[in-house]
Design a protein around this motif. Structure first.
Motif, PDB file in Angstrom:
ATOM      1  N   GLY A  78       0.803  -1.204   0.000  1.00  9.73           N
ATOM      2  CA  GLY A  78       0.000   0.000   0.000  1.00  9.73           C
ATOM      3  C   GLY A  78       0.842   1.262   0.000  1.00  9.73           C
ATOM      4  N   GLN A  79       2.162   1.094   0.155  1.00 10.47           N
ATOM      5  CA  GLN A  79       3.024   2.265   0.178  1.00 10.47           C
ATOM      6  C   GLN A  79       3.110   2.888  -1.210  1.00 10.47           C
ATOM      7  OE1 GLN A  79       7.033   1.276   0.263  1.00 10.47           O
ATOM      8  NE2 GLN A  79       7.740   3.257   0.982  1.00 10.47           N
ATOM      9  N   PRO A  80       2.920   4.203  -1.306  1.00 12.97           N
ATOM     10  CA  PRO A  80       3.064   4.841  -2.610  1.00 12.97           C
ATOM     11  C   PRO A  80       4.527   4.805  -3.042  1.00 12.97           C
ATOM     12  CG  PRO A  80       2.061   6.336  -0.984  1.00 12.97           C
ATOM     13  CD  PRO A  80       2.593   5.157  -0.243  1.00 12.97           C
ATOM     14  N   LEU A  81       4.794   4.218  -4.186  1.00 15.78           N
ATOM     15  CA  LEU A  81       6.173   4.102  -4.662  1.00 15.78           C
ATOM     16  C   LEU A  81       6.142   3.776  -6.148  1.00 15.78           C
ATOM     17  CD1 LEU A  81       9.145   4.012  -3.478  1.00 15.78           C
ATOM     18  CD2 LEU A  81       8.896   1.543  -3.430  1.00 15.78           C
ATOM     19  N   THR A  82       6.768   4.614  -6.944  1.00 15.46           N
ATOM     20  CA  THR A  82       6.832   4.337  -8.373  1.00 15.46           C
ATOM     21  C   THR A  82       8.120   3.572  -8.668  1.00 15.46           C
ATOM     22  OG1 THR A  82       8.037   6.354  -8.889  1.00 15.46           O
ATOM     23  CG2 THR A  82       5.643   6.514  -8.864  1.00 15.46           C
ATOM     24  N   PRO A  83       8.160   2.841  -9.794  1.00 15.59           N
ATOM     25  CA  PRO A  83       9.404   2.132 -10.135  1.00 15.59           C
ATOM     26  C   PRO A  83      10.593   3.085 -10.206  1.00 15.59           C
ATOM     27  CG  PRO A  83       7.606   1.415 -11.558  1.00 15.59           C
ATOM     28  CD  PRO A  83       7.080   2.558 -10.737  1.00 15.59           C
ATOM     29  N   ALA A  84      10.361   4.305 -10.728  1.00 17.62           N
ATOM     30  CA  ALA A  84      11.469   5.261 -10.821  1.00 17.62           C
ATOM     31  C   ALA A  84      11.982   5.639  -9.435  1.00 17.62           C
ATOM     32  CB  ALA A  84      11.017   6.517 -11.571  1.00 17.62           C
ATOM     33  N   GLN A  85      11.051   5.830  -8.515  1.00 15.83           N
ATOM     34  CA  GLN A  85      11.466   6.182  -7.148  1.00 15.83           C
ATOM     35  C   GLN A  85      12.233   5.045  -6.501  1.00 15.83           C
ATOM     36  OE1 GLN A  85       7.605   7.169  -5.566  1.00 15.83           O
ATOM     37  NE2 GLN A  85       7.862   9.367  -5.895  1.00 15.83           N
ATOM     38  N   GLN A  87      13.950   2.697  -7.985  1.00 13.92           N
ATOM     39  CA  GLN A  87      15.251   2.575  -8.621  1.00 13.92           C
ATOM     40  C   GLN A  87      16.227   3.588  -8.021  1.00 13.92           C
ATOM     41  OE1 GLN A  87      15.262   3.250 -12.827  1.00 13.92           O
ATOM     42  NE2 GLN A  87      17.455   2.864 -12.981  1.00 13.92           N
ATOM     43  N   LEU A  88      15.705   4.808  -7.832  1.00 12.45           N
ATOM     44  CA  LEU A  88      16.537   5.857  -7.270  1.00 12.45           C
ATOM     45  C   LEU A  88      16.997   5.540  -5.856  1.00 12.45           C
ATOM     46  CD1 LEU A  88      15.655   9.287  -8.364  1.00 12.45           C
ATOM     47  CD2 LEU A  88      16.715   9.036  -6.144  1.00 12.45           C
ATOM     48  N   GLU A  89      16.072   4.998  -5.073  1.00  9.90           N
ATOM     49  CA  GLU A  89      16.409   4.657  -3.690  1.00  9.90           C
ATOM     50  C   GLU A  89      17.479   3.564  -3.668  1.00  9.90           C
ATOM     51  OE1 GLU A  89      15.242   5.882  -0.787  1.00  9.90           O
ATOM     52  OE2 GLU A  89      13.550   7.116  -1.430  1.00  9.90           O
ATOM     53  N   LEU A  90      17.320   2.545  -4.519  1.00  9.67           N
ATOM     54  CA  LEU A  90      18.288   1.441  -4.529  1.00  9.67           C
ATOM     55  C   LEU A  90      19.646   1.932  -5.013  1.00  9.67           C
ATOM     56  CD1 LEU A  90      16.116  -1.550  -5.827  1.00  9.67           C
ATOM     57  CD2 LEU A  90      16.806  -1.046  -3.483  1.00  9.67           C
ATOM     58  N   GLU A  91      19.629   2.851  -5.977  1.00  8.77           N
ATOM     59  CA  GLU A  91      20.880   3.434  -6.463  1.00  8.77           C
ATOM     60  C   GLU A  91      21.592   4.189  -5.342  1.00  8.77           C
ATOM     61  OE1 GLU A  91      20.684   6.188  -9.802  1.00  8.77           O
ATOM     62  OE2 GLU A  91      19.897   4.502 -10.981  1.00  8.77           O
ATOM     63  N   ALA A  92      20.810   5.008  -4.634  1.00 12.84           N
ATOM     64  CA  ALA A  92      21.403   5.791  -3.543  1.00 12.84           C
ATOM     65  C   ALA A  92      21.999   4.857  -2.495  1.00 12.84           C
ATOM     66  CB  ALA A  92      20.354   6.705  -2.913  1.00 12.84           C
ATOM     67  N   LEU A  93      21.417   3.665  -2.354  1.00 16.55           N
ATOM     68  CA  LEU A  93      21.891   2.694  -1.375  1.00 16.55           C
ATOM     69  C   LEU A  93      23.099   1.912  -1.872  1.00 16.55           C
ATOM     70  CD1 LEU A  93      18.626   1.096  -0.011  1.00 16.55           C
ATOM     71  CD2 LEU A  93      20.455   2.081   1.334  1.00 16.55           C
ATOM     72  N   GLY A  94      23.380   2.019  -3.179  1.00 13.72           N
ATOM     73  CA  GLY A  94      24.453   1.202  -3.727  1.00 13.72           C
ATOM     74  C   GLY A  94      24.066  -0.254  -3.867  1.00 13.72           C
ATOM     75  N   TYR A  95      22.754  -0.559  -3.881  1.00 14.80           N
ATOM     76  CA  TYR A  95      22.325  -1.935  -4.174  1.00 14.80           C
ATOM     77  C   TYR A  95      22.557  -2.168  -5.653  1.00 14.80           C
ATOM     78  CZ  TYR A  95      19.963  -2.917   0.260  1.00 14.80           C
ATOM     79  OH  TYR A  95      19.682  -3.162   1.570  1.00 14.80           O
ATOM     80  N   ARG A  96      22.952  -3.396  -5.994  1.00 18.43           N
ATOM     81  CA  ARG A  96      23.200  -3.641  -7.399  1.00 18.43           C
ATOM     82  C   ARG A  96      22.482  -4.899  -7.858  1.00 18.43           C
ATOM     83  NH1 ARG A  96      28.906  -6.504  -7.480  1.00 18.43           N
ATOM     84  NH2 ARG A  96      28.807  -7.427  -5.401  1.00 18.43           N
ATOM     85  N   GLU A  97      22.330  -4.969  -9.171  1.00 16.16           N
ATOM     86  CA  GLU A  97      21.656  -6.115  -9.749  1.00 16.16           C
ATOM     87  C   GLU A  97      22.613  -7.298  -9.696  1.00 16.16           C
ATOM     88  OE1 GLU A  97      20.174  -5.333 -13.608  1.00 16.16           O
ATOM     89  OE2 GLU A  97      18.937  -7.143 -13.632  1.00 16.16           O
ATOM     90  N   THR A 403      16.517  13.035   7.862  1.00 17.61           N
ATOM     91  CA  THR A 403      15.173  12.901   7.320  1.00 17.61           C
ATOM     92  C   THR A 403      15.149  13.024   5.803  1.00 17.61           C
ATOM     93  OG1 THR A 403      14.899  15.266   7.608  1.00 17.61           O
ATOM     94  CG2 THR A 403      14.174  13.882   9.416  1.00 17.61           C
ATOM     95  N   LEU A 404      16.326  13.154   5.180  1.00 22.18           N
ATOM     96  CA  LEU A 404      16.353  13.345   3.730  1.00 22.18           C
ATOM     97  C   LEU A 404      15.752  12.141   3.000  1.00 22.18           C
ATOM     98  CD1 LEU A 404      18.251  15.264   1.474  1.00 22.18           C
ATOM     99  CD2 LEU A 404      18.872  12.895   1.071  1.00 22.18           C
ATOM    100  N   ALA A 405      14.835  12.407   2.081  1.00 19.03           N
ATOM    101  CA  ALA A 405      14.243  11.345   1.267  1.00 19.03           C
ATOM    102  C   ALA A 405      14.844  11.450  -0.135  1.00 19.03           C
ATOM    103  CB  ALA A 405      12.727  11.491   1.220  1.00 19.03           C
ATOM    104  N   PRO A 406      15.726  10.502  -0.484  1.00 22.65           N
ATOM    105  CA  PRO A 406      16.460  10.656  -1.750  1.00 22.65           C
ATOM    106  C   PRO A 406      15.564  10.918  -2.961  1.00 22.65           C
ATOM    107  CG  PRO A 406      17.424   8.883  -0.480  1.00 22.65           C
ATOM    108  CD  PRO A 406      16.186   9.317   0.263  1.00 22.65           C
ATOM    109  N   ALA A 407      14.423  10.241  -3.049  1.00 25.97           N
ATOM    110  CA  ALA A 407      13.584  10.422  -4.238  1.00 25.97           C
ATOM    111  C   ALA A 407      12.964  11.825  -4.261  1.00 25.97           C
ATOM    112  CB  ALA A 407      12.495   9.354  -4.280  1.00 25.97           C
ATOM    113  N   ILE A 705       6.979  13.781  -7.130  1.00 25.53           N
ATOM    114  CA  ILE A 705       6.878  13.340  -5.736  1.00 25.53           C
ATOM    115  C   ILE A 705       5.548  12.619  -5.480  1.00 25.53           C
ATOM    116  CG2 ILE A 705       6.725  14.152  -3.336  1.00 25.53           C
ATOM    117  CD1 ILE A 705       8.584  16.485  -4.223  1.00 25.53           C
ATOM    118  N   ARG A 706       4.533  13.056  -6.200  1.00 27.17           N
ATOM    119  CA  ARG A 706       3.208  12.467  -6.066  1.00 27.17           C
ATOM    120  C   ARG A 706       2.664  12.513  -4.651  1.00 27.17           C
ATOM    121  NH1 ARG A 706       1.517   7.676  -9.730  1.00 27.17           N
ATOM    122  NH2 ARG A 706       2.640   8.136 -11.624  1.00 27.17           N
ATOM    123  N   PRO A 707       2.388  13.689  -4.132  1.00 30.11           N
ATOM    124  CA  PRO A 707       1.784  13.756  -2.804  1.00 30.11           C
ATOM    125  C   PRO A 707       0.371  13.189  -2.846  1.00 30.11           C
ATOM    126  CG  PRO A 707       1.722  15.904  -3.840  1.00 30.11           C
ATOM    127  CD  PRO A 707       2.483  14.999  -4.782  1.00 30.11           C
TER     128      PRO A 707
END
Lengths: 777, 158
Positions: A78-85, A87-97, A403-407, A705-707
């Motif tokens: 139920g969490q609002p989250l787009t694929p682009a967001q 992807q950005l979060e995982l990138e900021a985390l340094g998660y990789r495929e 509290t920074l939200a990377p997306a 951001i899609r509030p």
């Protein structure tokens, strides 16, 4: 390097750092070699060296920079989250495929969803273990979240992305480890490769020196070092890296002194934490603990044999054997290390062969510089400096959870950049995004180039706010429901006043028209100056000033009527505080950028808790917000409609100052509030109004951001009433000029238009009474 | 000084809080459906699993006396559902247990903002406000809150 390390006596630094054990009878043991040295080089000199060794080693406080984290991403159905967001979060985390999704910090496509393996992490409120799960996104939200066993997971908290460090002058970083945390094969491997006789020599190894001296003699210059681990440590700790016999000489004496004073384990542990292993931009990675995370994204304890061998290989030259830049060299050296380990019996030949067959398997180099958010980091440091000394932030290895939200940050930066791309270079920008109910600052931009760490306009540019002040005037009025409502009529006819210098002042509306009378709701939605000034005069400047302060913003010492249309100066962050109180329905929550601070080992130091202050009646605030929704639908903010997703209800206010020197916009949906300012540092006109300059930046950011939409549902205590826009009297649906407006219950005027009265009687007879409420509920 | 009446009330409410606060969202009011218009949403949808999981952990932390952790967990839940009256109420209870009566009242007010027809939760918030005001030394405010409670009880009895 690192010739001078500062000693620190802060009590905070001492905990968990006692790694040096003094041996008994040291003075006696010191006496003999010292006496020998006296003969050779003079007692004073040796004593001085000994003092240096002792004070540095015992007082050794590696300065470990503070690590600053973004807010962790929490995943739930139920969490609002787009694929682009995502992807950005995982990138900021340094998660990789990765095909192998067992490894922490990896993901892979799996059917319609994503299979993720998270990294374990110690938060201030507990430990999150590694989780492996599948998630599916659709229609902009998480639709499934299951463990690999098929069980639904209620909630997954990922580790937070590192968004920066708080450095002292030199940029060394390390993650301190105890000797017992280092895999035994890594320790043994390090010894057989770097210093086989470590446990038997006394700091220098004559046989190694002889070997090296022979080689150097043959070459006619210094080509080989016969350095023991103790000597290497001394060199890194105390000496420059020049190659000379004098330095070599000092190094040898100090190594002996070190060995006399401290046991082998203490020296070895210090060495493993000191050794330089990699470079990350301007940040030097020291010690095996941090190197494991930096190179492999793994905890030290979990490194495979080949990974351990690569760490050992890198001691000889982190840049020469750089696994990304020189993979062949790194591979050759690593396999050599594995051979030596097998030869010396640390591992079996079988293990060495198997490990040598595996790839280097290091993380790809990070594309973007990591120090990415200068404006936000500035806000965080200012926040922390209230409670912490600067040198502790730079050196105590604190973990700072922000509290920074990377997306959201990315969306805001992109909106600023894309809107300003074709504008004059002198046009500057600042933007703030805030989570409405928690008051958390989720994004901050302080320059049109968000990477530029200069003047932070979001915090330091105090500019006249123009019409952004008006909601405070109307709130002061609507807080007195017996006197004013959204349907009250305000005079819009010429007005003459005297300004602060005693000169006549005839304020005008932006379009220079006079409308005679306007509804209060329209005066705010269309931002008419004259009705606002008249209303403010009637309320009293003091009342309006107090309202601004209750909203959370400072006011000038002396108030003049021009204050009512925004001559008071505020920074974008101060404006955000003021609008946070409006957006949350009257609950002022101090803006925060830090949630918690812990030590490096996770022990909590501070938590910055949510605090709320009921500043206004929620009903009064909602009346103002209803007018701000009107501003976006039919007033000064209506041009945003073309940029925003269809159906997204938002509330907002434009602000423009004299000759377009400042272009402001502040607006919010249900959960996100944004404030944007455009202007020039030299304070000259920009040619942009609030709606032509700042509003498009805000709208573009919100589009990504899609509030959640602002909820126009009336809170308890309000009712919807049909009002006649020409007379300000009660009307009814179906009558000309009838507008449905929110009112405090029972506060709507009793005078009716004749049409309204007719309808009302008919309704009374047919008993449909309250049905119109359904429109709002 | 607290009056005997104040002490009695505080004790009574403390018992009540110990019995029913902090745990998961309060049960929907059963006795609250007193002639409210049919359109009023009296019952609440069940909590999202994420919110329920955090509430459970918060309850455990609160039971162990770890108020900071309980508050941190409830704040996480509120970030997921910021307008959840039960979460605000529970956070108010945690503040109360910590002895921060001003925040306890503010958060109970915040809970009231979103109760939407849950009479039981509404009463519990006003009870919490009354005791918090009493303990913060605001006798007049406490009386006002109790008057409010009295009219609510009268209303729901009719």
């Amino acid at each position: 390097m690192a010739a001078k390390k500062k000693r620190r006596s802060s009590p905070r630094g001492k905990r968990g750092r006692s790694r040096t054990r003094r041996q008994p009878g040291l003075l006696r043991r010191l006496f003999l070699p010292a006496a020998l040295m006296v003969v050779l080089a003079g007692g004073g000199y040796v004593l001085w060296l000994d003092h240096t060794v002792r004070t540095q080693f015992e007082g050794k406080r590696w300065s470990v920079p503070g690590t600053v984290y973004a807010r962790p991403l929490e995943l739930y159905v139920g969490q609002p989250l787009t694929p682009a967001q995502l992807q950005l979060e995982l990138e900021a985390l340094g998660y990789r495929e990765s095909r192998d999704s067992r490894r922490p910090g990896t993901w892979r496509q799996s059917g319609p969803g994503l299979e993720v393996s998270s990294r374990p992490f110690t938060f201030w409120d507990g430990v999150e273990g590694q989780q492996r799960f599948r998630m599916t996104l659709s229609d902009g939200q998480v639709t499934a979240l299951r463990g690999l066993d098929g069980q639904d997971l209620p909630l997954v908290r990922l580790d937070p992305a590192v968004i920066g460090h708080i450095y002292p002058g030199h940029r060394e970083d390390r993650l301190l480890v105890r000797l017992d945390q280092v895999p035994a094969t890594l320790v043994a491997g390090m010894l057989v490769v770097e210093d086989r006789e470590f446990f038997s020599h006394f700091g220098v190894s004559p046989s190694s020196i002889a070997r090296a001296a022979l080689a150097n003699l043959r070459a006619g210059r210094v080509v080989q070092g016969g350095s023991t681990i103790t000597q290497q440590l001394v060199k890194n700790f105390y000496l420059s890296s020049e190659r000379s016999y004098w330095r070599k000489f000092n190094e040898a004496i100090m190594a002996v002194l070190l060995e006399l004073r401290y046991d082998k384990e203490a020296i070895l542990e210090t060495y493993l934490n000191e050794v330089y292993l990699a470079q990350d931009g301007e940040r030097a990675i020291h010690g095996v603990g941090l190197a494991a995370q930096h190179l492999f994204g793994q905890e030290l304890e979990r490194l495979s044999l080949e990974q351990q061998a690569l760490l050992i290989a890198l001691v000889r030259g982190p840049s020469h054997y750089h696994p990304n830049r020189h993979p062949e060299r790194a591979m050759t050296r690593r396999n050599l290390v594995l051979d030596v380990m097998a030869e010396q019996g640390v591992i079996t030949g079988e293990q060495a062969r198997a490990a040598a067959a595996r790839p280097l398997d290091v993380l790809p180099p990070r594309g973007r510089p990591r120090e990415n958010y200068p404006a936000f980091m500035d806000l965080v440091q200012r926040h922390l400096e209230r409670d912490y000394r600067r040198e502790d932030l730079q050196s105590e290895g604190l973990r700072i959870f922000t509290t920074l939200a990377p997306a959201i940050q990315r969306a805001t930066e992109r909106a600023v950049a894309s809107t300003l791309a074709d504008k004059p270079d002198a046009l500057q920008a600042a933007a703030v995004m805030v989570d409405v109910d928690s008051g958390e600052v989720t994004a901050l931009v302080g320059d049109r180039n968000p990477r530029y760490a200069g003047f932070n306009r979001a915090l330091d540019a105090r500019r006249p706010v123009g019409s952004l002040i008006k909601p405070a005037v109307y709130l002061a009025a609507l807080d007195q429901p017996s006197r004013w409502g959204l349907g009250s009529l305000l005079e819009d006819v010429p007005l003459s006043l005297t300004d602060e210098r005693g000169r006549p002042w005839e304020p005008r509306n932006f379009d220079r028209e006079f409308r005679g009378q306007v509804l209060l709701v329209d005066a705010l939605a269309h931002s008419y100056n004259i009705p606002t000034i008249r209303l403010g005069q009637e309320l009293g400047l003091g009342t309006v000033g107090r309202t601004v302060e209750r909203l959370g913003a400072p006011t000038p010492r002396t108030l003049y009527p021009s204050f009512l249309i925004g001559t008071g100066e505020l920074s974008p962050v101060q404006v955000a505080q003021m609008y946070q109180t409006l957006a949350s329905g009257g609950y002022r929550t101090p803006l925060r950028s830090v949630r918690a601070v812990t030590r490096q080992d996770g022990t909590p130091l501070n938590r910055y808790a949510l605090a709320v202050d009921r500043a206004f009646e929620p009903t009064s605030v909602q009346l103002v917000n209803q007018a701000l929704v009107q501003a976006m639908q039919r007033g000064t903010g209506r041009s945003a409609t073309t940029l925003l997703p269809p159906g997204l209800v938002v509330a907002g206010k434009t602000g423009t100052t004299d000759e377009t020197r400042d272009s402001w916009f502040a607006g919010f949906g249900d959960d996100v509030l944004g404030v944007v300012w455009l202007g020039r540092d030299d304070n000259r006109p920009t040619g942009f109004t609030g709606s032509s300059g700042a509003l498009p930046v805000w709208a573009r950011a919100m589009r990504d951001i899609r509030p959640r939409p602002y909820k126009t549902t009336l809170v308890a205590g309000l009712e919807a009433v049909w009002m006649d826009e020409a007379s300000g009297r009660r009307s009814a649906e179906g009558c000309d000029g009838a507008r449905l407006l929110a009112y405090q219950q029972g506060a709507a005027p009793e005078q009716w238009t004749s049409c309204g009265e007719r309808y009302a009687r008919r309704e009374e007879r047919s008993g449909v009474g309250n049905w119109i409420r359904g429109l709002f509920r | 000084m607290m009056t005997w009446r104040g002490i009695f009330l505080s004790a009574a409410i403390l018992l009540m809080l110990a019995g029913c606060a902090a745990p998961g969202a309060p049960a929907p009011a059963t006795e609250g459906d007193d002639g409210a218009p049919a359109s009023a949403p009296a019952e609440r949808a069940p909590d999202a699993p994420a919110v329920a999981a955090l509430q459970d952990q918060a309850e455990a932390a609160s039971a162990e006396g770890d108020h900071d952790r309980a508050a941190a967990l409830l704040e996480r839940a509120l970030r997921i559902e910021p307008r959840h009256s039960g979460l605000w109420h529970n956070l108010a209870v945690v503040q109360y247990r910590k002895g921060d009566y001003a925040q306890a009242e503010n958060m109970a007010q915040r809970s009231l903002q979103h109760v939407r027809g849950d009479r039981q939760l509404e009463r519990r918030n006003w009870e919490l406000i009354a005791v918090s005001r009493e303990l913060a030394g605001d006798a007049a405010g406490a009386r006002e809150a109790r008057d409010r409670l009295a009219t609510m009880k009268a209303g729901s009895d009719s």
